[in-house]
Design a protein around this motif. Sequence first.
Motif, PDB file in Angstrom:
ATOM      1  N   GLY B  44       0.867  -1.266  -0.057  1.00  0.00           N
ATOM      2  CA  GLY B  44      -0.187  -0.088  -0.004  1.00  0.00           C
ATOM      3  C   GLY B  44       0.865   1.234  -0.015  1.00  0.00           C
ATOM      4  N   PHE B  45       2.119   1.121   0.001  1.00  0.00           N
ATOM      5  CA  PHE B  45       3.107   2.324   0.070  1.00  0.00           C
ATOM      6  C   PHE B  45       3.041   2.793  -1.551  1.00  0.00           C
ATOM      7  N   LEU B  46       2.664   4.113  -1.482  1.00  0.00           N
ATOM      8  CA  LEU B  46       2.685   4.975  -3.076  1.00  0.00           C
ATOM      9  C   LEU B  46       3.769   5.767  -3.320  1.00  0.00           C
ATOM     10  N   GLY B  47       4.590   6.357  -2.212  1.00  0.00           N
ATOM     11  CA  GLY B  47       5.782   7.055  -2.596  1.00  0.00           C
ATOM     12  C   GLY B  47       5.882   8.137  -1.454  1.00  0.00           C
ATOM     13  N   ALA B  48       6.849   8.909  -1.418  1.00  0.00           N
ATOM     14  CA  ALA B  48       7.367   9.929  -0.444  1.00  0.00           C
ATOM     15  C   ALA B  48       8.162  10.959  -0.935  1.00  0.00           C
ATOM     16  N   GLY B  53      15.680  21.361   5.947  1.00  0.00           N
ATOM     17  CA  GLY B  53      16.385  22.618   5.841  1.00  0.00           C
ATOM     18  C   GLY B  53      17.550  22.758   6.665  1.00  0.00           C
ATOM     19  N   SER B  54      18.381  23.744   6.456  1.00  0.00           N
ATOM     20  CA  SER B  54      19.483  23.929   7.382  1.00  0.00           C
ATOM     21  C   SER B  54      19.150  24.250   8.687  1.00  0.00           C
ATOM     22  N   ASP B  55      18.087  24.641   9.080  1.00  0.00           N
ATOM     23  CA  ASP B  55      17.657  25.006  10.308  1.00  0.00           C
ATOM     24  C   ASP B  55      17.143  23.770  11.325  1.00  0.00           C
ATOM     25  N   GLY B  56      16.964  22.567  10.564  1.00  0.00           N
ATOM     26  CA  GLY B  56      16.796  21.397  11.088  1.00  0.00           C
ATOM     27  C   GLY B  56      15.327  20.971  10.966  1.00  0.00           C
ATOM     28  N   PHE B  57      14.585  22.018  10.498  1.00  0.00           N
ATOM     29  CA  PHE B  57      12.973  21.707  10.295  1.00  0.00           C
ATOM     30  C   PHE B  57      12.914  20.963   9.011  1.00  0.00           C
ATOM     31  N   GLY B  58      12.039  19.850   9.302  1.00  0.00           N
ATOM     32  CA  GLY B  58      11.830  19.104   7.972  1.00  0.00           C
ATOM     33  C   GLY B  58      10.422  18.792   7.793  1.00  0.00           C
ATOM     34  N   ILE B  59      10.100  18.356   6.304  1.00  0.00           N
ATOM     35  CA  ILE B  59       8.683  17.977   6.250  1.00  0.00           C
ATOM     36  C   ILE B  59       8.828  16.606   5.311  1.00  0.00           C
ATOM     37  N   THR B  60       8.261  15.547   5.622  1.00  0.00           N
ATOM     38  CA  THR B  60       8.261  14.412   5.016  1.00  0.00           C
ATOM     39  C   THR B  60       6.771  14.052   4.684  1.00  0.00           C
ATOM     40  N   VAL B  61       6.412  13.797   3.374  1.00  0.00           N
ATOM     41  CA  VAL B  61       5.042  13.362   3.165  1.00  0.00           C
ATOM     42  C   VAL B  61       5.071  11.902   2.559  1.00  0.00           C
ATOM     43  N   SER B  62       4.436  11.091   3.138  1.00  0.00           N
ATOM     44  CA  SER B  62       4.319   9.795   2.471  1.00  0.00           C
ATOM     45  C   SER B  62       2.853   9.301   1.981  1.00  0.00           C
ATOM     46  N   TYR B  63       2.637   8.653   1.134  1.00  0.00           N
ATOM     47  CA  TYR B  63       1.357   8.508   0.521  1.00  0.00           C
ATOM     48  C   TYR B  63       1.152   7.017   0.276  1.00  0.00           C
ATOM     49  N   TRP B  64      -0.182   6.753   0.718  1.00  0.00           N
ATOM     50  CA  TRP B  64      -0.610   5.219   1.054  1.00  0.00           C
ATOM     51  C   TRP B  64      -1.992   5.159   0.477  1.00  0.00           C
ATOM     52  N   LYS B  65      -2.147   3.750   0.152  1.00  0.00           N
ATOM     53  CA  LYS B  65      -3.240   3.496  -0.337  1.00  0.00           C
ATOM     54  C   LYS B  65      -4.623   3.408   0.423  1.00  0.00           C
TER      55      LYS B  65
END
Lengths: 107, 107
Positions: B44-48, B53-65
Amino acid sequence: MSLFAKTPEPPYYAVIFTSQRTEGENSYEPMAERMIELAAEQPGFLGAESVRGSDGFGITVSYWKSHEAISSWKQHSEHRIAQETGKTLWYQDYQLRISKVERAYSK
Amino acid sequence: MSLFAKTPEPPYYAVIFTSQRTEGENSYEPMAERMIELAAEQPGFLGAESVRGSDGFGITVSYWKSHEAISSWKQHSEHRIAQETGKTLWYQDYQLRISKVERAYSK
């Protein structure tokens, strides 16, 4: 300042905008800052989170109260100019996904 | 390699994970890479898509069925260890939002 959006209890909406910048600044930064500022003035805006890596790939997620709020922001005249310039100048490629946030957790 | 996830036509689900890293590497990078690799093997994993950023703040989006696919991934034993270490060591703060992607557009 926290980089996290302070959103209310779900449900609400998230616009997930992923993009790859073209080479060259081309006055991108002032526009990007202005768009966040302008979005924050729109009815139904709940917050935004944004990161761009050194490779030019970025993710911006903006949060909205309703589909209507997203639709009004999409039609905003100054935002429309930015959208057009994004297509032709700033972004090599992008994806825009409109989603309904159903659940949220924090640390 | 494109950093964009190649997702199918909606509807599908997006897990929006925003985080602020603590100071220090603490073997974070190998774990983060391993988790993307392991997620990609799950049903069911569709991608991510992921940026920090250099300030340590991050966003990860993963896509699922489906919700079931997200739930199974959450319970995965190796992922659970990473979640625990994230809470205690790697992340100063984080937000996790589960959303249903209703519409998608590209350039």
